[in-house]
Scaffold this active site. Structure first.
Site, PDB file in Angstrom:
ATOM      1  N   HIS A  81       1.057  -1.350   0.058  1.00  0.00           N
ATOM      2  CA  HIS A  81      -0.332   0.096   0.181  1.00  0.00           C
ATOM      3  C   HIS A  81       0.900   1.361  -0.193  1.00  0.00           C
ATOM      4  O   HIS A  81       0.190   2.334  -0.291  1.00  0.00           O
ATOM      5  CB  HIS A  81      -1.099  -0.127   1.294  1.00  0.00           C
ATOM      6  CG  HIS A  81      -1.574  -1.157   1.561  1.00  0.00           C
ATOM      7  ND1 HIS A  81      -2.263  -1.694   0.478  1.00  0.00           N
ATOM      8  CD2 HIS A  81      -1.546  -1.922   2.708  1.00  0.00           C
ATOM      9  CE1 HIS A  81      -2.964  -2.768   0.740  1.00  0.00           C
ATOM     10  NE2 HIS A  81      -2.706  -3.162   2.250  1.00  0.00           N
ATOM     11  N   ASP A 239       3.513  -8.654   1.087  1.00  0.00           N
ATOM     12  CA  ASP A 239       3.715  -9.467   2.164  1.00  0.00           C
ATOM     13  C   ASP A 239       2.982 -10.548   2.692  1.00  0.00           C
ATOM     14  O   ASP A 239       3.202 -11.648   2.787  1.00  0.00           O
ATOM     15  CB  ASP A 239       4.311  -8.563   3.204  1.00  0.00           C
ATOM     16  CG  ASP A 239       3.116  -7.654   3.742  1.00  0.00           C
ATOM     17  OD1 ASP A 239       1.936  -7.707   3.170  1.00  0.00           O
ATOM     18  OD2 ASP A 239       3.329  -6.884   4.693  1.00  0.00           O
TER      19      ASP A 239
END
Length: 505
Positions: A81, A239
């Site tokens: 993000h 991740d």
């Protein structure tokens, strides 16, 4: 032969080298700082990531005692993000606005109004939240117009490292899903959203699947990192998606529950599906042509860490004398309390909440305190409250039609036998731990192996190297927790007006 996974995390960069059997040969880690120049802001200098990446890549080669030509491929992963803006020459224009930055509430509302809530869910599978990338672009345009005017490239954190390694502007589907600029069903940038927001499509990087090669290490990067010039760099994954690969969550029916600082329930999906109200994140998976649903408890292990640091000085002293972790002392005391903590509930909303309540105003709370309760009761209620919150995520998965046959548990909290048993009792399911414990960088290394032909596929890689380690079965307290869960579920709704009033004050 070796494969390398490189993780650009929130607190530091980690490189991991494995062989073709999945054995970890070495790891290396380097920290970097996070800046909070204003309340609710969180920023990092991308150049700090690159400095750390160079350090850990050299370090892992040295520690594993492998020569650069032996590295067959590199997979990238990292924090999702974050907004990295580059100018025409590829120079960083401002610090990265990170995933945990909360400055963009107005821009989230603006984007939702312009695109439409239902249309956003149709295209992206997600609601717009302050942590996501797109509202950060709008914030920069509004508050830093000179930076915006110079912008020519928008990248995510790990993809900035890809650019430094290969000179290529590229990303992959799992990380791109977290921008709310991706048409998640079609696996392409949404021209409709970009047009509505008036963000130039040419700023966005090329998109690939996670096992596709995106470029090769340049001569300059080879000199900086110790890698061989021409070493392939594959797409990798955000991740959470890469971490799921590292735990073998690569087929329908296999779901992971991770207790780290945050808690995550992650389910593989062979086809695109979304939760009707957007309470689960619907993203592309790092497995090519697959998707995943994800629920997030923002303060899982973070709740226990908060309590440790605020109230457990005595436990820290005892642990120091015994040479053990303070958490061991805390959890041991909690294990002596009855299931349900003698009527004490904990709401783990210390930093707001994500799933099932996308509510930044939600607050943590102990409910039901009496003079009978001790510190040990409070600790156990934290373990139970986090487990209830993760059950909220699991229930949404079931309601969305996700099959749940195998639940795999990982993360620092899952190392506690007591917490695993509480979680198994709350969920009413067997919980499996697996032999791989390195998470996202391990998954990134497997993605690299699939991309360069060491493994036939991501599934084949996981089948070869990831095995069950232990199983925790539900015990005698399932019925007790079922009753407490119903009270827990009602607690948020009943306290929402209170949370809002406190926020106004």
């Amino acid at each position: 032969m070796a494969l390398i996974g490189l993780d650009i995390g929130t607190s530091g960069a980690k490189a991991l080298a494995v062989n073709s059997r999945g054995k970890v040969l070495a790891t290396a880690f380097a920290e970097y700082p996070m800046a909070t120049p204003h309340p609710l802001w969180a920023e990092q200098d991308p150049n700090h990531w690159w400095k750390a990446a160079k350090q850990v890549l050299r370090g892992v080669l040295r520690k594993a005692e492998i020569r650069a030509p032996e590295v067959q491929g590199i997979g990238l992963t990292g924090q999702m993000h974050g907004l990295v803006l580059l100018d025409e020459a590829g120079a960083v224009l401002r610090p990265c606005i990170m995933w945990n930055d909360q400055r963009t509430a107005e821009e989230c509302a603006e984007m939702t109004a312009k695109v439409g809530r239902e249309r956003l869910l149709d295209l992206t599978g997600n609601l717009v939240l302050p942590g996501f990338t797109a509202p950060k672009i709008l914030w920069v345009r509004k508050h830093e117009p000179r930076v915006y005017e110079k912008t020519r490239h928008v990248l995510l954190p790990k993809d900035f490292i890809r650019y430094k390694l290969t000179g290529e502007f590229a990303s992959e589907m799992s990380d791109a899903s977290g921008t709310v600029l991706l048409d998640v069903r079609q696996r392409s940038w949404s021209a409709e959203i970009l047009n509505i927001l008036q963000v130039p499509s040419e700023w966005m990087p090329a998109l690939v699947e996670s096992t596709e090669q995106t470029g090769r290490v340049t001569r300059m990067a080879a000199k900086d990192t110790g890698l061989n010039e021409g070493t392939p760099v594959v797409g990798g994954g955000g991740d959470q998606a890469a971490g799921a690969v590292g735990s073998g969550i690569v087929r329908e029916g296999v779901v992971s529950v991770t207790i780290g600082t945050s808690g995550v329930v992650f389910a593989h999906s062979a086809g695109y599906r979304r939760e009707p109200q957007g309470r689960l994140h619907a993203f592309c998976h790092a497995v090519p042509k697959a998707w995943h649903l994800m629920g997030v408890t923002l303060s899982a292990g973070g709740s226990l860490r908060w309590f440790r640091d605020a109230f457990c000085m005595e436990e820290k002293q005892v642990a120091r004398k015994k040479g053990i972790d303070p958490y061991e002392v805390m959890v041991k005391s909690a294990s002596r309390c009855a299931a349900g903590s003698d009527g004490l509930l904990f709401l783990p909303y210390l930093t707001g909440e994500r799933t099932p309540y996308p509510d930044p105003l939600a607050r943590g709370a102990f409910i039901g305190l009496t003079v009978r309760h001790t510190k040990a009761h409070m600790i156990r209620s934290i373990l139970e409250g986090v487990a209830f919150s993760l059950k909220d995520c699991m229930e949404l998965m079931k309601n969305a039609g996700v099959p749940v046959a195998d639940v795999r548990v990982s993360g620092g909290g899952a190392r506690s036998e007591v917490w695993r048993q509480i979680l198994a009792d709350v969920l009413g399911r067997n919980l499996t731990t697996v032999t791989s414990t390195e998470g996202a960088p391990y998954g990134a290394a497997l993605l690299a192996g699939a991309g360069v032909g060491v493994f036939e596929s991501v599934q084949a890689a996981c089948d070869r190297v990831i095995k069950p380690a232990s199983i925790t079965n539900p015990g005698k307290h399932v019925g007790v927790y079922d009753r407490f869960y119903e009270v827990y579920r009602s607690s948020y709704r009943q306290n929402t007006p209170l949370f809002q009033s406190l926020s106004r004050l």
